[in-house]
Design a protein around this motif. Structure first.
Motif, PDB file in Angstrom:
ATOM      1  N   ALA A   1      12.123   8.477 -10.374  1.00 25.95           N
ATOM      2  CA  ALA A   1      11.799   7.900  -9.072  1.00 25.95           C
ATOM      3  C   ALA A   1      11.770   6.387  -9.234  1.00 25.95           C
ATOM      4  N   GLU A   2      12.285   5.689  -8.230  1.00 27.50           N
ATOM      5  CA  GLU A   2      12.277   4.230  -8.246  1.00 27.50           C
ATOM      6  C   GLU A   2      11.625   3.725  -6.965  1.00 27.50           C
ATOM      7  N   PHE A   3      11.039   2.530  -7.062  1.00 28.26           N
ATOM      8  CA  PHE A   3      10.294   1.956  -5.942  1.00 28.26           C
ATOM      9  C   PHE A   3      10.859   0.572  -5.635  1.00 28.26           C
ATOM     10  N   MET A   4      11.216   0.369  -4.365  1.00 30.86           N
ATOM     11  CA  MET A   4      11.865  -0.875  -3.959  1.00 30.86           C
ATOM     12  C   MET A   4      11.244  -1.397  -2.672  1.00 30.86           C
ATOM     13  N   GLN A   5      11.529  -2.655  -2.385  1.00 32.58           N
ATOM     14  CA  GLN A   5      11.063  -3.273  -1.146  1.00 32.58           C
ATOM     15  C   GLN A   5      12.234  -3.900  -0.406  1.00 32.58           C
ATOM     16  N   ILE A   6      12.085  -4.000   0.909  1.00 36.87           N
ATOM     17  CA  ILE A   6      13.138  -4.559   1.752  1.00 36.87           C
ATOM     18  C   ILE A   6      12.510  -5.542   2.733  1.00 36.87           C
ATOM     19  N   TYR A   7      13.259  -6.567   3.083  1.00 47.08           N
ATOM     20  CA  TYR A   7      12.762  -7.542   4.053  1.00 47.08           C
ATOM     21  C   TYR A   7      12.638  -6.892   5.428  1.00 47.08           C
ATOM     22  N   ARG A   8      11.617  -7.281   6.155  1.00 46.46           N
ATOM     23  CA  ARG A   8      11.441  -6.799   7.521  1.00 46.46           C
ATOM     24  C   ARG A   8      12.413  -7.510   8.462  1.00 46.46           C
TER      25      ARG A   8
ATOM     26  N   MET B   1       0.814  -1.207   0.000  1.00 40.59           N
ATOM     27  CA  MET B   1       0.000   0.000   0.000  1.00 40.59           C
ATOM     28  C   MET B   1       0.855   1.269   0.000  1.00 40.59           C
ATOM     29  N   SER B   2       1.948   1.253   0.760  1.00 43.63           N
ATOM     30  CA  SER B   2       2.792   2.446   0.856  1.00 43.63           C
ATOM     31  C   SER B   2       3.411   2.800  -0.488  1.00 43.63           C
ATOM     32  N   LEU B   3       3.891   1.794  -1.204  1.00 43.62           N
ATOM     33  CA  LEU B   3       4.490   2.056  -2.509  1.00 43.62           C
ATOM     34  C   LEU B   3       3.442   2.538  -3.510  1.00 43.62           C
ATOM     35  N   GLN B   4       2.213   2.047  -3.380  1.00 41.35           N
ATOM     36  CA  GLN B   4       1.145   2.529  -4.256  1.00 41.35           C
ATOM     37  C   GLN B   4       0.895   4.016  -4.036  1.00 41.35           C
ATOM     38  N   LYS B   5       0.898   4.436  -2.774  1.00 41.73           N
ATOM     39  CA  LYS B   5       0.703   5.852  -2.465  1.00 41.73           C
ATOM     40  C   LYS B   5       1.854   6.698  -3.006  1.00 41.73           C
ATOM     41  N   ALA B   6       3.062   6.158  -2.930  1.00 40.92           N
ATOM     42  CA  ALA B   6       4.215   6.882  -3.463  1.00 40.92           C
ATOM     43  C   ALA B   6       4.124   7.006  -4.982  1.00 40.92           C
ATOM     44  N   ARG B   7       3.657   5.957  -5.638  1.00 38.92           N
ATOM     45  CA  ARG B   7       3.492   6.016  -7.096  1.00 38.92           C
ATOM     46  C   ARG B   7       2.438   7.052  -7.484  1.00 38.92           C
ATOM     47  N   VAL B   8       1.365   7.115  -6.709  1.00 43.73           N
ATOM     48  CA  VAL B   8       0.326   8.119  -6.974  1.00 43.73           C
ATOM     49  C   VAL B   8       0.909   9.522  -6.850  1.00 43.73           C
ATOM     50  N   LEU B   9       1.731   9.728  -5.827  1.00 46.02           N
ATOM     51  CA  LEU B   9       2.367  11.033  -5.646  1.00 46.02           C
ATOM     52  C   LEU B   9       3.261  11.378  -6.828  1.00 46.02           C
ATOM     53  N   GLU B  10       4.102  10.440  -7.232  1.00 48.64           N
ATOM     54  CA  GLU B  10       5.017  10.711  -8.340  1.00 48.64           C
ATOM     55  C   GLU B  10       4.258  10.912  -9.648  1.00 48.64           C
ATOM     56  N   ASN B  11       3.170  10.177  -9.846  1.00 50.93           N
ATOM     57  CA  ASN B  11       2.366  10.361 -11.056  1.00 50.93           C
ATOM     58  C   ASN B  11       1.719  11.741 -11.083  1.00 50.93           C
ATOM     59  N   SER B  12       1.322  12.225  -9.898  1.00 52.51           N
ATOM     60  CA  SER B  12       0.712  13.554  -9.833  1.00 52.51           C
ATOM     61  C   SER B  12       1.725  14.654 -10.115  1.00 52.51           C
ATOM     62  N   LEU B  13       3.001  14.336  -9.901  1.00 54.62           N
ATOM     63  CA  LEU B  13       4.054  15.318 -10.162  1.00 54.62           C
ATOM     64  C   LEU B  13       4.586  15.235 -11.590  1.00 54.62           C
ATOM     65  N   ALA B  14       4.212  14.176 -12.300  1.00 52.57           N
ATOM     66  CA  ALA B  14       4.793  13.923 -13.619  1.00 52.57           C
ATOM     67  C   ALA B  14       4.480  15.030 -14.615  1.00 52.57           C
ATOM     68  N   ASP B  15       3.299  15.648 -14.490  1.00 51.97           N
ATOM     69  CA  ASP B  15       2.904  16.688 -15.435  1.00 51.97           C
ATOM     70  C   ASP B  15       3.395  18.071 -15.032  1.00 51.97           C
ATOM     71  N   SER B  16       4.023  18.153 -13.867  1.00 56.44           N
ATOM     72  CA  SER B  16       4.513  19.445 -13.399  1.00 56.44           C
ATOM     73  C   SER B  16       5.773  19.821 -14.162  1.00 56.44           C
ATOM     74  N   SER B  17       5.868  21.060 -14.574  1.00 58.40           N
ATOM     75  CA  SER B  17       7.023  21.511 -15.359  1.00 58.40           C
ATOM     76  C   SER B  17       8.311  21.444 -14.564  1.00 58.40           C
ATOM     77  N   GLU B  18       8.226  21.663 -13.231  1.00 60.73           N
ATOM     78  CA  GLU B  18       9.440  21.678 -12.420  1.00 60.73           C
ATOM     79  C   GLU B  18       9.973  20.283 -12.140  1.00 60.73           C
ATOM     80  N   THR B  19       9.149  19.268 -12.313  1.00 57.32           N
ATOM     81  CA  THR B  19       9.599  17.908 -12.017  1.00 57.32           C
ATOM     82  C   THR B  19       9.625  17.022 -13.249  1.00 57.32           C
TER      83      THR B  19
END
Length: 234
Positions: free
Chosen positions: A116-123, A93-111
């Motif tokens: 951005a890359e998304f990774m997972q780590i063992y607990r 779920m956390s990575l999905q929220k991060a992807r939504v954030l980055e997608n919302s920034l994709a159309d911004s001229s400044e960004t």
């Protein structure tokens, strides 16, 4: 005479490993103290104020990710790039929220064009897992964290309390000690922590691993004077 010389040489040979070990420990401890002394200092004169900084962002389940997203919304995206998001292997779920954030920034001229890359780590330890079996999972998590940190080599580590940040921050500190890369660790304690720090925050504070330590309640800053009070970020 030859017998005495042989004895002296034998003594020197037997003491050599001990001498080397003591020398290594002394150098290592001096390096650790030097890194701790430099904790909180700027990245260095070689880093231009306008130069992008590779940033590792540690996400966590529950409210940790929501708080981190709010923090990232006011971050200078063009300054902290590329961004690497890391969450626990069981936390999709956390990575999905991060992807939504980055997608919302994709159309911004400044960004536009920033990566951005998304990774997972063992607990290190799952909720309810026994402490006996968590020894092995902690070792696996540390090895995985080491591999990720060597791969990413971030200049900035940004975290706010999830347990997954501990192995990453420890590895980042160790990498600074051996001189491979200096990563500045910024820790923002969760707004839910009003009277005392979380376990993650307490470890990073007591061990002086975090370069900058921020809290959102004034009573926490009074209790932990090396922390910086920044007010409520939510």
């Amino acid at each position: 005479m030859e017998k005495n010389s042989s004895c002296c040489f034998s003594n020197l040979s037997s003491n050599l490993p001990i001498t080397c070990l003591i020398t290594f420990i002394t150098i290592f401890l001096r390096r650790v103290l030097n890194v701790i002394y430099r904790t909180g200092k700027p990245l260095g004169k070689r880093v231009s104020p306008q130069r992008p900084l590779s940033t590792l962002i540690v996400l966590g389940s529950g409210g940790h990710t929501a708080e981190m997203i709010n923090l990232l919304l006011v971050l200078r995206k063009e300054r902290f790039t590329p961004r690497f998001y890391i969450a626990a292997a069981t936390d999709n779920m956390s990575l999905q929220k991060a992807r939504v954030l980055e997608n919302s920034l994709a159309d911004s001229s400044e960004t536009r064009g920033l990566s951005a890359e998304f990774m997972q780590i063992y607990r290190s330890r799952e909720v309810g897992q026994s402490y006996v079996t968590s020894v092995w999972t902690t070792l696996v998590a540390m090895a995985h964290a080491l591999w990720l940190m060597i791969k990413i080599r971030p200049q900035v580590v940004l975290c706010n309390g999830p347990g997954t940040c501990i192995p990453l921050c420890v590895i980042a500190f160790f990498i600074k000690v051996i001189g491979i890369r200096r990563s500045s660790i910024f820790y923002v304690e969760s707004i839910a922590r009003v009277k005392r720090l979380s376990l993650s925050g307490l470890l990073l504070y007591k061990l002086r691993i975090a370069d900058q330590f921020f809290v959102q309640w004034p009573q926490l800053q009074r209790k932990y004077p090396r922390a910086h009070y920044v007010g409520c970020l939510m």
